[in-house]
Scaffold this active site. Structure first.
Site, mmCIF file in Angstrom:
data_model
loop_
_atom_site.group_PDB
_atom_site.id
_atom_site.type_symbol
_atom_site.label_atom_id
_atom_site.label_comp_id
_atom_site.label_asym_id
_atom_site.label_seq_id
_atom_site.Cartn_x
_atom_site.Cartn_y
_atom_site.Cartn_z
ATOM 1 N N THR A 60 38.692 37.096 41.089
ATOM 2 C CA THR A 60 37.691 38.114 40.756
ATOM 3 C C THR A 60 37.356 38.012 39.269
ATOM 4 O O THR A 60 38.231 37.792 38.433
ATOM 5 C CB THR A 60 38.167 39.540 41.107
ATOM 6 O OG1 THR A 60 39.321 39.847 40.321
ATOM 7 C CG2 THR A 60 38.519 39.665 42.583
ATOM 8 N N ASP B 68 48.951 58.568 37.947
ATOM 9 C CA ASP B 68 48.270 58.229 36.697
ATOM 10 C C ASP B 68 48.060 59.515 35.899
ATOM 11 O O ASP B 68 47.448 60.474 36.400
ATOM 12 C CB ASP B 68 46.902 57.586 36.979
ATOM 13 C CG ASP B 68 47.012 56.192 37.610
ATOM 14 O OD1 ASP B 68 48.136 55.668 37.701
ATOM 15 O OD2 ASP B 68 45.967 55.638 38.003
ATOM 16 N N LYS C 25 49.067 50.133 42.221
ATOM 17 C CA LYS C 25 48.243 49.144 42.928
ATOM 18 C C LYS C 25 48.478 49.156 44.431
ATOM 19 O O LYS C 25 47.527 49.045 45.214
ATOM 20 C CB LYS C 25 48.493 47.747 42.363
ATOM 21 C CG LYS C 25 47.897 47.555 40.982
ATOM 22 C CD LYS C 25 48.143 46.164 40.453
ATOM 23 C CE LYS C 25 47.786 46.056 38.987
ATOM 24 N NZ LYS C 25 46.362 46.255 38.705
ATOM 25 N N GLU D 266 53.864 45.091 41.297
ATOM 26 C CA GLU D 266 54.434 46.260 40.620
ATOM 27 C C GLU D 266 55.738 46.735 41.277
ATOM 28 O O GLU D 266 56.217 47.816 40.969
ATOM 29 C CB GLU D 266 53.410 47.403 40.563
ATOM 30 C CG GLU D 266 52.269 47.097 39.591
ATOM 31 C CD GLU D 266 51.263 48.222 39.485
ATOM 32 O OE1 GLU D 266 50.498 48.231 38.502
ATOM 33 O OE2 GLU D 266 51.190 49.095 40.386
ATOM 34 N N ASP E 198 41.690 46.902 42.992
ATOM 35 C CA ASP E 198 42.437 47.398 44.165
ATOM 36 C C ASP E 198 41.489 47.661 45.338
ATOM 37 O O ASP E 198 41.822 47.371 46.483
ATOM 38 C CB ASP E 198 43.202 48.676 43.812
ATOM 39 C CG ASP E 198 44.308 48.406 42.812
ATOM 40 O OD1 ASP E 198 44.812 47.266 42.786
ATOM 41 O OD2 ASP E 198 44.657 49.323 42.054
ATOM 42 N N ALA F 75 49.527 51.646 46.415
ATOM 43 C CA ALA F 75 48.940 52.855 47.001
ATOM 44 C C ALA F 75 47.416 52.785 46.981
ATOM 45 O O ALA F 75 46.750 53.135 47.966
ATOM 46 C CB ALA F 75 49.421 54.089 46.237
ATOM 47 N N ASP G 17 33.790 54.381 35.843
ATOM 48 C CA ASP G 17 35.202 54.075 35.598
ATOM 49 C C ASP G 17 35.588 52.881 36.473
ATOM 50 O O ASP G 17 35.613 52.996 37.693
ATOM 51 C CB ASP G 17 36.046 55.312 35.949
ATOM 52 C CG ASP G 17 37.542 55.101 35.731
ATOM 53 O OD1 ASP G 17 37.934 54.039 35.220
ATOM 54 O OD2 ASP G 17 38.319 56.014 36.068
HETATM 55 N N1 LIG Z 1 31.205 46.206 35.893
HETATM 56 C C1 LIG Z 1 31.168 45.854 37.181
HETATM 57 N N2 LIG Z 1 29.998 45.841 37.876
HETATM 58 C C2 LIG Z 1 29.938 45.502 39.182
HETATM 59 N N3 LIG Z 1 31.026 45.139 39.904
HETATM 60 C C3 LIG Z 1 32.224 45.128 39.285
HETATM 61 C C4 LIG Z 1 32.370 45.490 37.894
HETATM 62 N N4 LIG Z 1 33.681 45.407 37.572
HETATM 63 C C5 LIG Z 1 34.322 45.006 38.695
HETATM 64 N N5 LIG Z 1 33.450 44.836 39.723
HETATM 65 C C6 LIG Z 1 33.770 44.365 41.084
HETATM 66 O O1 LIG Z 1 35.159 44.529 41.325
HETATM 67 C C7 LIG Z 1 35.787 43.265 41.544
HETATM 68 C C8 LIG Z 1 37.172 43.294 40.915
HETATM 69 O O2 LIG Z 1 37.038 43.531 39.535
HETATM 70 P P1 LIG Z 1 37.946 42.793 38.431
HETATM 71 O O3 LIG Z 1 37.763 41.333 38.524
HETATM 72 O O4 LIG Z 1 37.670 43.466 37.137
HETATM 73 O O5 LIG Z 1 39.407 43.112 38.971
HETATM 74 P P2 LIG Z 1 40.655 43.711 38.190
HETATM 75 O O6 LIG Z 1 40.715 43.139 36.812
HETATM 76 O O7 LIG Z 1 41.806 43.511 39.090
HETATM 77 O O8 LIG Z 1 40.216 45.212 38.138
HETATM 78 P P3 LIG Z 1 40.982 46.504 37.642
HETATM 79 O O9 LIG Z 1 42.311 46.040 37.098
HETATM 80 O O10 LIG Z 1 40.043 47.073 36.618
HETATM 81 O O11 LIG Z 1 41.072 47.356 38.847
HETATM 82 C C9 LIG Z 1 34.854 42.242 40.942
HETATM 83 O O12 LIG Z 1 34.994 40.987 41.573
HETATM 84 C C10 LIG Z 1 33.474 42.864 41.188
HETATM 85 O O13 LIG Z 1 33.007 42.549 42.474
HETATM 86 K K LIG Z 2 36.904 54.165 39.863
#
Ligand SMILES: Nc1ncnc2c1ncn2[C@@H]1O[C@H](COP(=O)(O)OP(=O)(O)OP(=O)(O)O)[C@@H](O)[C@H]1O
Ligand SMILES: [K+]
EC number: 2.7.1.15
Length: 306
Positions: A210, A13, A40, A139, A242, A42, A236
């Site tokens: 999620t 990245d 993803k 990916e 992941d 890794a 962040d």
């Molecule tokens: N702002 C947040 N506060 C608390 N927990 C979070 C937050 N964002 C994500 N999480 C946790 O991480 C899990 C996965 O997040 P998300 O559903 O955004 O997956 P994603 O879209 O695949 O994430 P990314 O692509 O950003 O890695 C969520 O189910 C939650 O438990």
């Molecule tokens: K992070």
């Protein structure tokens, strides 16, 4: 026996933060630059290894360049087994990320990840067969995912499939995998025009969606269960998904129930968003255990007989 094999992407990245995005032909000064390992596949392997060092085997490819070397070193430092990460005559996969206005813009160059075709796995099938669980994402080429999923089905090896980013061909994977973990957006792409509750019921204990800061939703065979996220001061969120998948895989290999595996993964992904970078905040098992204790959640302790 390897507990988990991740067949998936590996990238570097390149993260630039800026207060202005250049127009065509324009040059601007940005604020910061960082180079951090990602991809993803890794990230999920590292997430598993932080909880269970040396119990995860990464299968994938890097390019013949300086990024590839740095990435292999990173696997070593994180106790991910990487004998099956080949170096191919290509560029290493790159994600060029621009952080601007509290959001990100990402350009991905798959490079070596596109070389992970079914033929590339020739020498790795035995290792895959020797795994307790295989983890896949979107990916690397779809044909590779499909070949791995079919092979695992034939050999009664469990598969965790994270259909991210969404692809038109994802539905073909469903019948060959055990667990599917899209985010909300990917779930809509996977099952357009269907109600979430109905689709969760159809794939009870298999489809785990999620919902970012809202947590996670799935159907336990009786009813829909929602496991809330744990509130956090976000630094962040890159890598939260992941971390969730790596930790969920860990729960499954520890023979926790689906609900407990999800709860453990919610704790791990919560911790991950407190630090910069996709892998920066991924917690160790000790950190997860401390947080479980703080939350008065005893299922893991009880399972381990502690
Ligand atoms: N702002 C947040 N506060 C608390 N927990 C979070 C937050 N964002 C994500 N999480 C946790 O991480 C899990 C996965 O997040 P998300 O559903 O955004 O997956 P994603 O879209 O695949 O994430 P990314 O692509 O950003 O890695 C969520 O189910 C939650 O438990
Ligand atoms: K992070």
């Amino acid at each position: 026996m390897t507990k988990v094999s991740v067949v998936g992407s590996i990238s570097m990245d390149l993260v630039t933060s800026t207060k202005r995005v250049p127009q065509a032909g324009e040059t601007v000064f940005g604020e910061n630059f960082a180079m951090v390992p990602g991809g993803k596949g890794a990230n999920q392997a590292v997430a598993f290894a932080r909880l269970a060092p040396r119990d995860v085997n990464m299968i994938g490819a890097v390019g013949n360049d300086a990024f590839g070397e740095t990435i292999l070193k990173n696997f070593k430092e994180n106790a991910v087994l990487f004998d099956d990460v080949g170096t191919v005559p290509q560029t290493t996969g790159i994600a060029q990320i621009t952080l601007f206005d509290d959001d990100n813009r990402i350009i991905i160059i798959p490079g070596a990840n596109n070389e992970v075709l079914p033929d590339y796995l020739e020498n790795f099938w035995e290792k895959i067969k020797d795994s307790q669980l295989v983890v896949l994402q979107n990916e690397i080429p779809h044909e590779t995912n499909l070949a791995v999923a079919k092979f695992c089905k034939e050999n009664a090896i469990k598969v965790l499939y994270n259909p991210a980013p969404a692809r038109k061909t994802d539905l073909e994977m469903i019948e060959f995998v055990d667990y599917i973990t899209p985010n909300e957006h990917e779930c809509k792409e996977l099952f357009p025009n269907e109600f979430l509750e109905e689709i969760l019921a159809k794939y009870a204990n298999r489809l785990i969606v999620t919902l970012g800061s809202e947590g996670v939703i799935f159907h336990d065979g009786n009813e829909v269960q929602k496991i809330p996220a744990i509130k956090a001061k976000v630094v962040d969120t890159t890598g939260a998904g992941d971390t969730f998948n790596g930790a969920f895989a860990f729960g499954l290999t520890e023979n926790l129930s689906i609900a407990d595996s999800i709860q453990l993964a919610v704790v791990a992904s919560h911790l991950s968003i407190h630090k910069f970078g996709a892998q920066g905040g991924i917690p160790s098992l000790a950190e997860v255990e401390d947080k479980l204790k703080e939350l008065n959640l005893n299922f893991y302790k009880e399972k381990k007989g502690l």
